[in-house]
Design a protein around this motif. Structure first.
Motif, PDB file in Angstrom:
ATOM      1  N   VAL A  60      -3.002  26.978 -17.910  1.00 18.98           N
ATOM      2  CA  VAL A  60      -3.066  28.437 -17.913  1.00 18.98           C
ATOM      3  C   VAL A  60      -3.166  28.947 -16.467  1.00 18.98           C
ATOM      4  N   GLY A  61      -2.228  29.823 -16.105  1.00 23.12           N
ATOM      5  CA  GLY A  61      -2.088  30.217 -14.710  1.00 23.12           C
ATOM      6  C   GLY A  61      -1.322  29.139 -13.970  1.00 23.12           C
ATOM      7  N   CYS A  62      -0.247  28.671 -14.581  1.00 22.99           N
ATOM      8  CA  CYS A  62       0.467  27.475 -14.112  1.00 22.99           C
ATOM      9  C   CYS A  62       1.260  27.689 -12.842  1.00 22.99           C
ATOM     10  N   GLY A  63       1.501  28.951 -12.446  1.00 19.70           N
ATOM     11  CA  GLY A  63       2.304  29.187 -11.256  1.00 19.70           C
ATOM     12  C   GLY A  63       3.679  28.565 -11.384  1.00 19.70           C
ATOM     13  N   PRO A  64       4.133  27.840 -10.334  1.00 19.37           N
ATOM     14  CA  PRO A  64       5.474  27.251 -10.379  1.00 19.37           C
ATOM     15  C   PRO A  64       5.556  25.955 -11.162  1.00 19.37           C
ATOM     16  N   GLY A  65       4.467  25.564 -11.826  1.00 18.12           N
ATOM     17  CA  GLY A  65       4.539  24.444 -12.760  1.00 18.12           C
ATOM     18  C   GLY A  65       4.316  23.068 -12.183  1.00 18.12           C
ATOM     19  N   HIS A  66       3.823  22.961 -10.945  1.00 19.12           N
ATOM     20  CA  HIS A  66       3.667  21.638 -10.350  1.00 19.12           C
ATOM     21  C   HIS A  66       2.555  20.836 -11.027  1.00 19.12           C
ATOM     22  N   VAL A  67       1.477  21.515 -11.458  1.00 17.75           N
ATOM     23  CA  VAL A  67       0.409  20.809 -12.169  1.00 17.75           C
ATOM     24  C   VAL A  67       0.876  20.420 -13.570  1.00 17.75           C
ATOM     25  N   THR A  68       1.572  21.330 -14.226  1.00 20.84           N
ATOM     26  CA  THR A  68       2.123  21.042 -15.555  1.00 20.84           C
ATOM     27  C   THR A  68       3.003  19.801 -15.508  1.00 20.84           C
ATOM     28  N   ALA A  69       3.873  19.741 -14.508  1.00 21.47           N
ATOM     29  CA  ALA A  69       4.776  18.604 -14.369  1.00 21.47           C
ATOM     30  C   ALA A  69       4.009  17.311 -14.092  1.00 21.47           C
ATOM     31  N   HIS A  70       2.961  17.391 -13.280  1.00 27.14           N
ATOM     32  CA  HIS A  70       2.169  16.198 -12.986  1.00 27.14           C
ATOM     33  C   HIS A  70       1.486  15.685 -14.253  1.00 27.14           C
ATOM     34  N   LEU A  71       0.950  16.598 -15.045  1.00 23.42           N
ATOM     35  CA  LEU A  71       0.328  16.188 -16.310  1.00 23.42           C
ATOM     36  C   LEU A  71       1.342  15.527 -17.233  1.00 23.42           C
ATOM     37  N   GLN A  72       2.552  16.079 -17.281  1.00 23.54           N
ATOM     38  CA  GLN A  72       3.603  15.476 -18.104  1.00 23.54           C
ATOM     39  C   GLN A  72       3.880  14.052 -17.636  1.00 23.54           C
ATOM     40  N   GLY A  73       3.868  13.866 -16.315  1.00 21.42           N
ATOM     41  CA  GLY A  73       4.070  12.529 -15.766  1.00 21.42           C
ATOM     42  C   GLY A  73       2.960  11.560 -16.115  1.00 21.42           C
ATOM     43  N   LEU A  74       1.785  12.084 -16.450  1.00 25.91           N
ATOM     44  CA  LEU A  74       0.666  11.253 -16.883  1.00 25.91           C
ATOM     45  C   LEU A  74       0.692  10.990 -18.386  1.00 25.91           C
ATOM     46  N   GLY A  75       1.747  11.447 -19.046  1.00 27.68           N
ATOM     47  CA  GLY A  75       1.886  11.215 -20.469  1.00 27.68           C
ATOM     48  C   GLY A  75       1.254  12.270 -21.344  1.00 27.68           C
ATOM     49  N   VAL A  76       0.946  13.434 -20.758  1.00 24.06           N
ATOM     50  CA  VAL A  76       0.327  14.528 -21.501  1.00 24.06           C
ATOM     51  C   VAL A  76       1.408  15.520 -21.921  1.00 24.06           C
ATOM     52  N   ASP A  77       1.322  16.005 -23.136  1.00 23.18           N
ATOM     53  CA  ASP A  77       2.281  16.990 -23.651  1.00 23.18           C
ATOM     54  C   ASP A  77       1.883  18.377 -23.144  1.00 23.18           C
ATOM     55  N   ALA A  78       2.163  18.634 -21.865  1.00 26.47           N
ATOM     56  CA  ALA A  78       1.685  19.845 -21.201  1.00 26.47           C
ATOM     57  C   ALA A  78       2.742  20.946 -21.206  1.00 26.47           C
ATOM     58  N   PHE A  79       2.271  22.185 -21.324  1.00 23.36           N
ATOM     59  CA  PHE A  79       3.130  23.355 -21.155  1.00 23.36           C
ATOM     60  C   PHE A  79       2.371  24.372 -20.306  1.00 23.36           C
TER      61      PHE A  79
END
Length: 217
Positions: A60-79
């Motif tokens: 929440v408050g993801c901005g350009p999505g760099h944290v979201t993408a990192h979480l996805q890389g850790l195997g988390v179903d992030a949006f």
């Protein structure tokens, strides 16, 4: 300073981040890769989500999505969700395979108990004190019982209006620095349990804090 109404600060925050979206993304592109403590915090969060049974996770408050993408890389179903359409456009261009939506944490557009975890890094800093309980109530509402919450914020006792940033672009956004004990008390009032508190850069002019909490099962 003139009184700022809720609509004013939300509109100003949205417009400010629309203006700086591209330069902000450029400046923060390597922020996680260059900080072992942030990477460790995200790894802990990912482990907590898996331990709680997994499922979708809201940045929440993801901005350009760099944290979201990192979480996805850790195997988390992030949006990701962000107030700024400009930020969401940047995030979608960078990672068209991920889900990004425009939305405000003051009226979070998610169903009750619909996410397995929620992360809000340095986005609560723009929320006025009197709106924080509303935001945390939404976080509690949308989290599943047992789901982890992680907050990142600037440490201090002051608030200011940021008028320029990220490449010299004009901004008009309130930035609130807060003490971890204060934020932890708000979380407890909202029904969360506090599990850990990290202080990063304690000798810096503006330290950063990470709070690890959970909606009780």
């Amino acid at each position: 300073m003139p009184v700022v109404t809720s609509d004013d600060w939300l509109a100003d925050t949205r417009a400010s981040y629309d203006t700086v979206a591209v330069s902000y993304a450029d400046q923060l592109r390597d922020a996680i890769a260059g900080d072992p403590y942030l990477r460790a915090a995200l790894a802990v969060f990912a482990d907590q989500v898996r331990a709680a049974g997994g499922g979708p996770v809201a940045d929440v408050g993801c901005g350009p999505g760099h944290v979201t993408a990192h979480l996805q890389g850790l195997g988390v179903d992030a949006f990701g969700i962000d107030l700024s359409p400009g930020m969401i456009d940047v995030a979608r261009r960078a990672r068209p395979d991920l889900r990004f939506e425009v939305g405000s944490m003051t009226d979070l557009p998610l169903r009750d108990a619909s996410v397995a975890g929620l992360l809000a890094w340095w986005s609560l800093i723009h929320i006025p004190d009197d709106e924080v309980p509303t935001v945390l109530a939404h976080f509690h509402r949308v989290l599943r019982p047992g789901g982890p919450l992680q907050l990142g914020f600037h440490v201090g006792d002051t608030s200011r209006v940021k008028t320029e940033g990220y490449g010299g672009h004009p901004m008009a956004v309130h930035v609130h620095r807060r003490r971890p004990d204060e934020v932890a008390a708000w979380l407890r009032d909202a029904g969360f349990e506090i599990e850990a508190h990290w202080l990063c850069g304690p000798d810096e002019q503006v330290p950063q804090a990470l709070l690890f909490a959970r909606r009780p099962a």
